[in-house]
Design a protein around this motif. Structure first.
Motif, PDB file in Angstrom:
ATOM      1  N   LEU A 194     116.805   7.659  -6.320  1.00 35.18           N
ATOM      2  CA  LEU A 194     115.573   8.208  -6.901  1.00 35.18           C
ATOM      3  C   LEU A 194     114.493   7.158  -7.107  1.00 35.18           C
ATOM      4  O   LEU A 194     113.308   7.450  -6.979  1.00 35.18           O
ATOM      5  CB  LEU A 194     115.886   8.887  -8.239  1.00 35.18           C
ATOM      6  CG  LEU A 194     116.498  10.283  -8.149  1.00 35.18           C
ATOM      7  CD1 LEU A 194     116.949  10.753  -9.522  1.00 35.18           C
ATOM      8  CD2 LEU A 194     115.507  11.271  -7.540  1.00 35.18           C
ATOM      9  N   GLU A 195     114.890   5.936  -7.401  1.00 37.37           N
ATOM     10  CA  GLU A 195     113.910   4.890  -7.688  1.00 37.37           C
ATOM     11  C   GLU A 195     113.623   3.993  -6.482  1.00 37.37           C
ATOM     12  O   GLU A 195     113.059   2.915  -6.645  1.00 37.37           O
ATOM     13  CB  GLU A 195     114.395   4.029  -8.861  1.00 37.37           C
ATOM     14  CG  GLU A 195     114.618   4.800 -10.155  1.00 37.37           C
ATOM     15  CD  GLU A 195     113.359   5.515 -10.628  1.00 37.37           C
ATOM     16  OE1 GLU A 195     112.274   4.912 -10.543  1.00 37.37           O
ATOM     17  OE2 GLU A 195     113.471   6.675 -11.076  1.00 37.37           O
ATOM     18  N   ASP A 196     114.024   4.411  -5.300  1.00 36.81           N
ATOM     19  CA  ASP A 196     113.822   3.590  -4.099  1.00 36.81           C
ATOM     20  C   ASP A 196     112.332   3.430  -3.819  1.00 36.81           C
ATOM     21  O   ASP A 196     111.619   4.416  -3.599  1.00 36.81           O
ATOM     22  CB  ASP A 196     114.517   4.251  -2.897  1.00 36.81           C
ATOM     23  CG  ASP A 196     114.652   3.295  -1.707  1.00 36.81           C
ATOM     24  OD1 ASP A 196     113.790   2.406  -1.554  1.00 36.81           O
ATOM     25  OD2 ASP A 196     115.623   3.441  -0.946  1.00 36.81           O
ATOM     26  N   LYS A 197     111.871   2.199  -3.829  1.00 40.22           N
ATOM     27  CA  LYS A 197     110.442   1.916  -3.623  1.00 40.22           C
ATOM     28  C   LYS A 197     110.093   1.703  -2.149  1.00 40.22           C
ATOM     29  O   LYS A 197     108.929   1.532  -1.792  1.00 40.22           O
ATOM     30  CB  LYS A 197     110.044   0.655  -4.408  1.00 40.22           C
ATOM     31  CG  LYS A 197     110.402   0.688  -5.878  1.00 40.22           C
ATOM     32  CD  LYS A 197     109.650   1.769  -6.631  1.00 40.22           C
ATOM     33  CE  LYS A 197     109.963   1.693  -8.119  1.00 40.22           C
ATOM     34  NZ  LYS A 197     109.406   2.827  -8.868  1.00 40.22           N
ATOM     35  N   ARG A 198     111.122   1.715  -1.271  1.00 41.51           N
ATOM     36  CA  ARG A 198     110.875   1.399   0.138  1.00 41.51           C
ATOM     37  C   ARG A 198     110.439   2.621   0.943  1.00 41.51           C
ATOM     38  O   ARG A 198     109.982   2.487   2.069  1.00 41.51           O
ATOM     39  CB  ARG A 198     112.137   0.807   0.769  1.00 41.51           C
ATOM     40  CG  ARG A 198     112.558  -0.533   0.191  1.00 41.51           C
ATOM     41  CD  ARG A 198     113.916  -0.946   0.698  1.00 41.51           C
ATOM     42  NE  ARG A 198     114.959  -0.024   0.249  1.00 41.51           N
ATOM     43  CZ  ARG A 198     116.227  -0.106   0.611  1.00 41.51           C
ATOM     44  NH1 ARG A 198     116.609  -1.081   1.419  1.00 41.51           N
ATOM     45  NH2 ARG A 198     117.106   0.747   0.147  1.00 41.51           N
ATOM     46  N   LEU A 199     110.594   3.808   0.378  1.00 42.29           N
ATOM     47  CA  LEU A 199     110.278   5.025   1.117  1.00 42.29           C
ATOM     48  C   LEU A 199     108.777   5.110   1.393  1.00 42.29           C
ATOM     49  O   LEU A 199     107.948   4.863   0.508  1.00 42.29           O
ATOM     50  CB  LEU A 199     110.724   6.241   0.309  1.00 42.29           C
ATOM     51  CG  LEU A 199     111.224   7.456   1.083  1.00 42.29           C
ATOM     52  CD1 LEU A 199     112.370   7.087   2.004  1.00 42.29           C
ATOM     53  CD2 LEU A 199     111.639   8.563   0.130  1.00 42.29           C
ATOM     54  N   GLU A 200     108.421   5.450   2.631  1.00 45.72           N
ATOM     55  CA  GLU A 200     107.012   5.544   2.999  1.00 45.72           C
ATOM     56  C   GLU A 200     106.329   6.673   2.232  1.00 45.72           C
ATOM     57  O   GLU A 200     106.916   7.714   1.962  1.00 45.72           O
ATOM     58  CB  GLU A 200     106.884   5.781   4.509  1.00 45.72           C
ATOM     59  CG  GLU A 200     107.373   4.614   5.346  1.00 45.72           C
ATOM     60  CD  GLU A 200     107.258   4.893   6.839  1.00 45.72           C
ATOM     61  OE1 GLU A 200     106.698   5.941   7.191  1.00 45.72           O
ATOM     62  OE2 GLU A 200     107.732   4.072   7.618  1.00 45.72           O
ATOM     63  N   LYS A 201     105.052   6.465   1.912  1.00 45.42           N
ATOM     64  CA  LYS A 201     104.300   7.436   1.109  1.00 45.42           C
ATOM     65  C   LYS A 201     104.233   8.799   1.779  1.00 45.42           C
ATOM     66  O   LYS A 201     104.315   9.837   1.120  1.00 45.42           O
ATOM     67  CB  LYS A 201     102.882   6.913   0.842  1.00 45.42           C
ATOM     68  CG  LYS A 201     102.836   5.746  -0.134  1.00 45.42           C
ATOM     69  CD  LYS A 201     101.402   5.311  -0.380  1.00 45.42           C
ATOM     70  CE  LYS A 201     101.353   4.147  -1.364  1.00 45.42           C
ATOM     71  NZ  LYS A 201      99.964   3.682  -1.602  1.00 45.42           N
ATOM     72  N   GLU A 202     104.091   8.827   3.111  1.00 41.28           N
ATOM     73  CA  GLU A 202     103.975  10.121   3.785  1.00 41.28           C
ATOM     74  C   GLU A 202     105.289  10.894   3.753  1.00 41.28           C
ATOM     75  O   GLU A 202     105.299  12.123   3.740  1.00 41.28           O
ATOM     76  CB  GLU A 202     103.477   9.962   5.219  1.00 41.28           C
ATOM     77  CG  GLU A 202     104.424   9.268   6.173  1.00 41.28           C
ATOM     78  CD  GLU A 202     103.820   9.175   7.567  1.00 41.28           C
ATOM     79  OE1 GLU A 202     104.489   9.625   8.506  1.00 41.28           O
ATOM     80  OE2 GLU A 202     102.701   8.660   7.720  1.00 41.28           O
TER      81      GLU A 202
END
Length: 283
Positions: A194-202
Protein backbone atom coordinates in the motif's frame (compact mmCIF):
# COMPACT_ATOMS: atom_id res chain seq x y z
CA UNK A 1 -0.47 24.77 -41.55
CA UNK A 2 -1.17 21.56 -43.45
CA UNK A 3 -0.35 18.58 -41.29
CA UNK A 4 1.17 15.37 -42.62
CA UNK A 5 1.57 12.07 -40.81
CA UNK A 6 5.23 12.86 -40.16
CA UNK A 7 4.82 16.41 -38.89
CA UNK A 8 1.89 15.44 -36.68
CA UNK A 9 3.79 12.58 -35.05
CA UNK A 10 6.73 14.93 -34.45
CA UNK A 11 4.55 17.57 -32.79
CA UNK A 12 2.63 15.05 -30.69
CA UNK A 13 5.91 13.54 -29.51
CA UNK A 14 7.10 16.97 -28.38
CA UNK A 15 3.87 17.56 -26.44
CA UNK A 16 4.06 14.22 -24.67
CA UNK A 17 7.74 14.68 -23.81
CA UNK A 18 6.90 18.07 -22.29
CA UNK A 19 4.41 16.23 -20.04
CA UNK A 20 7.15 13.86 -18.87
CA UNK A 21 5.99 10.78 -20.75
CA UNK A 22 9.02 8.53 -21.33
CA UNK A 23 7.59 6.60 -24.28
CA UNK A 24 6.47 9.77 -26.06
CA UNK A 25 7.44 8.81 -29.63
CA UNK A 26 6.07 5.28 -29.39
CA UNK A 27 2.82 6.49 -27.85
CA UNK A 28 2.40 9.20 -30.49
CA UNK A 29 2.81 6.63 -33.25
CA UNK A 30 0.51 4.04 -31.67
CA UNK A 31 -2.23 6.59 -31.15
CA UNK A 32 -2.02 7.98 -34.69
CA UNK A 33 -2.07 4.50 -36.19
CA UNK A 34 -5.13 3.76 -34.07
CA UNK A 35 -6.80 7.04 -34.98
CA UNK A 36 -6.25 6.49 -38.71
CA UNK A 37 -7.32 2.82 -38.38
CA UNK A 38 -4.02 1.56 -39.74
CA UNK A 39 -2.94 -2.04 -39.21
CA UNK A 40 0.11 -1.05 -37.17
CA UNK A 41 2.41 1.89 -36.52
CA UNK A 42 4.86 0.68 -39.18
CA UNK A 43 2.21 1.69 -41.71
CA UNK A 44 2.75 5.30 -40.66
CA UNK A 45 6.21 5.30 -42.23
CA UNK A 46 4.83 4.16 -45.57
CA UNK A 47 2.53 7.19 -45.46
CA UNK A 48 4.81 9.69 -43.72
CA UNK A 49 4.20 12.48 -46.24
CA UNK A 50 0.45 11.90 -46.46
CA UNK A 51 -1.54 15.08 -45.73
CA UNK A 52 -4.30 14.76 -43.15
CA UNK A 53 -7.75 16.31 -43.07
CA UNK A 54 -8.81 18.73 -40.35
CA UNK A 55 -11.12 16.04 -38.97
CA UNK A 56 -8.28 13.52 -38.75
CA UNK A 57 -6.04 16.04 -37.01
CA UNK A 58 -8.74 16.97 -34.48
CA UNK A 59 -9.57 13.33 -33.69
CA UNK A 60 -5.89 12.64 -33.06
CA UNK A 61 -5.53 15.80 -30.96
CA UNK A 62 -8.22 14.51 -28.59
CA UNK A 63 -6.30 11.26 -28.10
CA UNK A 64 -3.07 13.12 -27.40
CA UNK A 65 -4.85 15.28 -24.81
CA UNK A 66 -5.97 12.12 -23.00
CA UNK A 67 -2.46 10.65 -23.12
CA UNK A 68 -0.92 13.93 -21.94
CA UNK A 69 -3.15 13.69 -18.86
CA UNK A 70 -1.63 10.30 -18.09
CA UNK A 71 -4.28 7.95 -19.44
CA UNK A 72 -2.54 4.74 -20.60
CA UNK A 73 -2.41 4.07 -24.34
CA UNK A 74 -4.12 0.70 -23.84
CA UNK A 75 -7.21 2.36 -22.33
CA UNK A 76 -7.32 4.94 -25.11
CA UNK A 77 -7.09 2.38 -27.91
CA UNK A 78 -9.04 -0.29 -26.02
CA UNK A 79 -6.48 -3.00 -26.73
CA UNK A 80 -3.15 -4.41 -25.62
CA UNK A 81 -0.90 -7.08 -27.10
CA UNK A 82 0.19 -9.94 -24.84
CA UNK A 83 2.23 -12.95 -25.95
CA UNK A 84 1.47 -12.07 -29.58
CA UNK A 85 -2.30 -11.99 -29.06
CA UNK A 86 -4.45 -8.86 -28.95
CA UNK A 87 -6.66 -8.37 -25.89
CA UNK A 88 -9.51 -5.95 -25.33
CA UNK A 89 -8.96 -3.79 -22.23
CA UNK A 90 -10.95 -1.03 -20.57
CA UNK A 91 -10.56 1.17 -17.52
CA UNK A 92 -11.33 -1.00 -14.51
CA UNK A 93 -9.31 -3.94 -15.82
CA UNK A 94 -5.56 -4.35 -15.27
CA UNK A 95 -3.50 -3.80 -18.42
CA UNK A 96 -1.47 -6.93 -19.39
CA UNK A 97 2.26 -6.44 -18.91
CA UNK A 98 5.31 -7.99 -20.60
CA UNK A 99 6.72 -9.28 -17.30
CA UNK A 100 3.65 -11.50 -16.87
CA UNK A 101 4.61 -13.44 -19.99
CA UNK A 102 7.18 -15.38 -17.94
CA UNK A 103 4.29 -16.73 -15.84
CA UNK A 104 2.66 -18.06 -19.01
CA UNK A 105 5.95 -19.58 -20.19
CA UNK A 106 6.52 -21.39 -16.88
CA UNK A 107 2.97 -22.77 -16.80
CA UNK A 108 3.14 -23.77 -20.47
CA UNK A 109 6.31 -25.80 -19.96
CA UNK A 110 4.55 -27.70 -17.19
CA UNK A 111 1.25 -28.20 -19.01
CA UNK A 112 2.53 -29.18 -22.45
CA UNK A 113 3.73 -32.53 -21.08
CA UNK A 114 0.31 -33.59 -19.77
CA UNK A 115 -3.40 -33.58 -20.63
CA UNK A 116 -6.80 -33.63 -18.95
CA UNK A 117 -5.91 -31.21 -16.13
CA UNK A 118 -8.10 -28.55 -14.55
CA UNK A 119 -6.20 -25.26 -14.82
CA UNK A 120 -7.37 -22.15 -12.95
CA UNK A 121 -6.20 -18.55 -13.36
CA UNK A 122 -6.94 -16.66 -10.13
CA UNK A 123 -7.57 -12.94 -10.61
CA UNK A 124 -7.94 -13.38 -14.34
CA UNK A 125 -8.60 -9.73 -15.22
CA UNK A 126 -8.71 -9.43 -19.01
CA UNK A 127 -8.20 -13.19 -19.21
CA UNK A 128 -4.81 -12.77 -20.87
CA UNK A 129 -3.03 -15.52 -18.90
CA UNK A 130 -5.58 -18.33 -19.14
CA UNK A 131 -6.65 -17.47 -22.69
CA UNK A 132 -3.04 -17.44 -23.86
CA UNK A 133 -2.46 -20.84 -22.26
CA UNK A 134 -5.58 -22.12 -24.00
CA UNK A 135 -4.39 -20.76 -27.37
CA UNK A 136 -0.98 -22.38 -26.89
CA UNK A 137 -2.18 -25.73 -25.56
CA UNK A 138 -5.52 -26.25 -27.26
CA UNK A 139 -8.21 -28.50 -25.83
CA UNK A 140 -5.94 -30.90 -23.97
CA UNK A 141 -6.89 -29.30 -20.61
CA UNK A 142 -9.91 -27.69 -18.91
CA UNK A 143 -9.45 -23.96 -18.37
CA UNK A 144 -11.04 -21.64 -15.79
CA UNK A 145 -10.58 -17.97 -14.98
CA UNK A 146 -11.88 -16.45 -11.76
CA UNK A 147 -12.14 -12.86 -10.59
CA UNK A 148 -14.01 -10.87 -7.97
CA UNK A 149 -14.66 -8.07 -10.47
CA UNK A 150 -17.73 -8.30 -12.68
CA UNK A 151 -16.21 -5.72 -15.02
CA UNK A 152 -13.09 -7.82 -15.46
CA UNK A 153 -15.13 -10.94 -16.20
CA UNK A 154 -17.16 -9.06 -18.79
CA UNK A 155 -13.95 -8.08 -20.61
CA UNK A 156 -12.56 -11.61 -20.23
CA UNK A 157 -15.69 -12.99 -21.90
CA UNK A 158 -15.22 -10.57 -24.81
CA UNK A 159 -11.63 -11.76 -25.21
CA UNK A 160 -12.76 -15.37 -24.98
CA UNK A 161 -15.12 -14.87 -27.92
CA UNK A 162 -12.52 -12.91 -29.86
CA UNK A 163 -9.87 -15.62 -29.47
CA UNK A 164 -12.25 -18.59 -29.69
CA UNK A 165 -11.13 -20.28 -26.45
CA UNK A 166 -13.19 -22.76 -24.38
CA UNK A 167 -12.50 -21.09 -21.02
CA UNK A 168 -15.07 -20.95 -18.19
CA UNK A 169 -15.11 -17.69 -16.24
CA UNK A 170 -16.41 -17.66 -12.66
CA UNK A 171 -17.02 -14.79 -10.23
CA UNK A 172 -15.33 -15.62 -6.94
CA UNK A 173 -13.21 -14.07 -4.21
CA UNK A 174 -10.05 -16.08 -4.86
CA UNK A 175 -10.96 -19.79 -4.65
CA UNK A 176 -13.96 -19.45 -2.31
CA UNK A 177 -16.55 -20.62 -4.85
CA UNK A 178 -14.45 -23.36 -6.42
CA UNK A 179 -15.83 -26.69 -5.20
CA UNK A 180 -13.93 -29.14 -7.39
CA UNK A 181 -10.33 -30.41 -7.22
CA UNK A 182 -7.76 -28.36 -9.15
CA UNK A 183 -4.57 -29.57 -10.82
CA UNK A 184 -2.83 -26.30 -11.69
CA UNK A 185 -3.22 -22.76 -10.33
CA UNK A 186 -1.66 -19.74 -12.03
CA UNK A 187 -2.06 -16.22 -10.72
CA UNK A 188 -0.86 -12.67 -11.08
CA UNK A 189 -2.36 -11.55 -7.75
CA UNK A 190 -2.35 -8.05 -6.27
CA UNK A 191 1.12 -7.74 -4.73
CA UNK A 192 1.96 -4.02 -4.54
CA UNK A 193 2.42 -2.80 -0.93
CA UNK A 194 0.00 0.00 0.00
CA UNK A 195 2.82 2.43 0.74
CA UNK A 196 4.91 1.61 -2.35
CA UNK A 197 6.25 4.92 -3.67
CA UNK A 198 7.69 3.42 -6.87
CA UNK A 199 4.35 2.97 -8.64
CA UNK A 200 3.91 5.31 -11.62
CA UNK A 201 1.33 8.07 -11.18
CA UNK A 202 -0.67 7.01 -14.24
CA UNK A 203 -0.96 3.47 -12.88
CA UNK A 204 -2.26 4.79 -9.56
CA UNK A 205 -4.69 7.16 -11.25
CA UNK A 206 -6.14 4.90 -13.93
CA UNK A 207 -5.67 1.20 -13.13
CA UNK A 208 -7.89 -0.68 -10.63
CA UNK A 209 -6.53 -0.62 -7.07
CA UNK A 210 -8.15 -3.98 -6.32
CA UNK A 211 -5.90 -5.60 -8.93
CA UNK A 212 -2.76 -3.84 -7.72
CA UNK A 213 -2.54 -3.63 -3.95
CA UNK A 214 -1.91 -6.61 -1.69
CA UNK A 215 -2.19 -4.95 1.70
CA UNK A 216 0.45 -3.30 3.86
CA UNK A 217 3.33 -5.55 2.80
CA UNK A 218 1.89 -6.56 -0.56
CA UNK A 219 1.52 -10.21 0.46
CA UNK A 220 -1.90 -10.36 2.14
CA UNK A 221 -3.72 -11.71 -0.93
CA UNK A 222 -0.90 -14.16 -1.66
CA UNK A 223 -1.10 -15.56 1.90
CA UNK A 224 -4.84 -16.20 1.54
CA UNK A 225 -4.47 -17.66 -1.93
CA UNK A 226 -1.65 -20.01 -0.90
CA UNK A 227 -3.69 -21.45 1.99
CA UNK A 228 -6.77 -21.92 -0.20
CA UNK A 229 -4.64 -23.42 -2.98
CA UNK A 230 -3.09 -26.06 -0.74
CA UNK A 231 -6.57 -27.06 0.41
CA UNK A 232 -8.09 -27.30 -3.08
CA UNK A 233 -5.22 -28.62 -5.19
CA UNK A 234 -5.08 -32.33 -5.87
CA UNK A 235 -2.05 -34.20 -4.49
CA UNK A 236 0.74 -33.55 -6.98
CA UNK A 237 -0.88 -30.24 -7.93
CA UNK A 238 1.13 -27.21 -9.05
CA UNK A 239 0.94 -23.48 -8.32
CA UNK A 240 2.70 -20.62 -10.16
CA UNK A 241 2.56 -17.08 -8.76
CA UNK A 242 3.78 -13.79 -10.18
CA UNK A 243 5.43 -11.71 -7.43
CA UNK A 244 6.88 -8.24 -7.06
CA UNK A 245 10.51 -7.22 -6.95
CA UNK A 246 12.14 -8.40 -3.73
CA UNK A 247 9.20 -10.60 -2.67
CA UNK A 248 10.31 -14.03 -3.87
CA UNK A 249 12.04 -15.14 -0.65
CA UNK A 250 9.05 -14.25 1.51
CA UNK A 251 6.66 -15.95 -0.91
CA UNK A 252 8.83 -19.08 -0.80
CA UNK A 253 8.46 -19.07 2.99
CA UNK A 254 4.68 -18.64 2.73
CA UNK A 255 4.48 -21.62 0.37
CA UNK A 256 6.76 -23.75 2.55
CA UNK A 257 4.78 -22.93 5.71
CA UNK A 258 1.55 -23.98 3.96
CA UNK A 259 3.04 -27.38 3.14
CA UNK A 260 4.18 -26.91 -0.46
CA UNK A 261 7.39 -28.53 -1.68
CA UNK A 262 9.70 -28.36 -4.74
CA UNK A 263 9.68 -24.55 -4.66
CA UNK A 264 11.39 -22.79 -7.59
CA UNK A 265 11.94 -19.20 -8.72
CA UNK A 266 12.07 -17.85 -12.29
CA UNK A 267 13.43 -14.51 -13.47
CA UNK A 268 11.88 -12.22 -16.06
CA UNK A 269 13.83 -10.61 -18.92
CA UNK A 270 15.03 -7.79 -16.66
CA UNK A 271 16.53 -10.31 -14.24
CA UNK A 272 13.90 -9.78 -11.54
CA UNK A 273 12.76 -12.88 -9.64
CA UNK A 274 9.22 -12.73 -11.00
CA UNK A 275 7.56 -16.16 -10.69
CA UNK A 276 7.53 -18.60 -7.78
CA UNK A 277 6.27 -22.16 -8.30
CA UNK A 278 5.60 -25.03 -5.93
CA UNK A 279 3.98 -28.44 -5.74
CA UNK A 280 1.56 -30.09 -3.35
CA UNK A 281 3.15 -33.38 -2.39
CA UNK A 282 1.53 -36.63 -3.46
CA UNK A 283 -0.19 -38.57 -0.73
Amino acid sequence: MKWTVGTLVKRATEILRERGIKSARLDAELLLAHSLKLKDRVSLYVNFEQPLTDQEVEAYRQLIIRRAKGEPVAYITGKKEFFGFEFVVEKGVLIPRPETEILVEVAYERLKKTSGLKVIDVGTGSGCIILTLCKLLGKRHEYYGIDISGKALKIAEINKEKLGCPVSFIKSNLLEKINFPIDVIVSNPPYVPLEDKRLEKEVLKFEPAIALFGGKDGLEVIRRLVLQSFEKLRPGGFIALEVGEGQSERVKEILKSAGFTDISVFRDLSGTERVVTAEKGKE
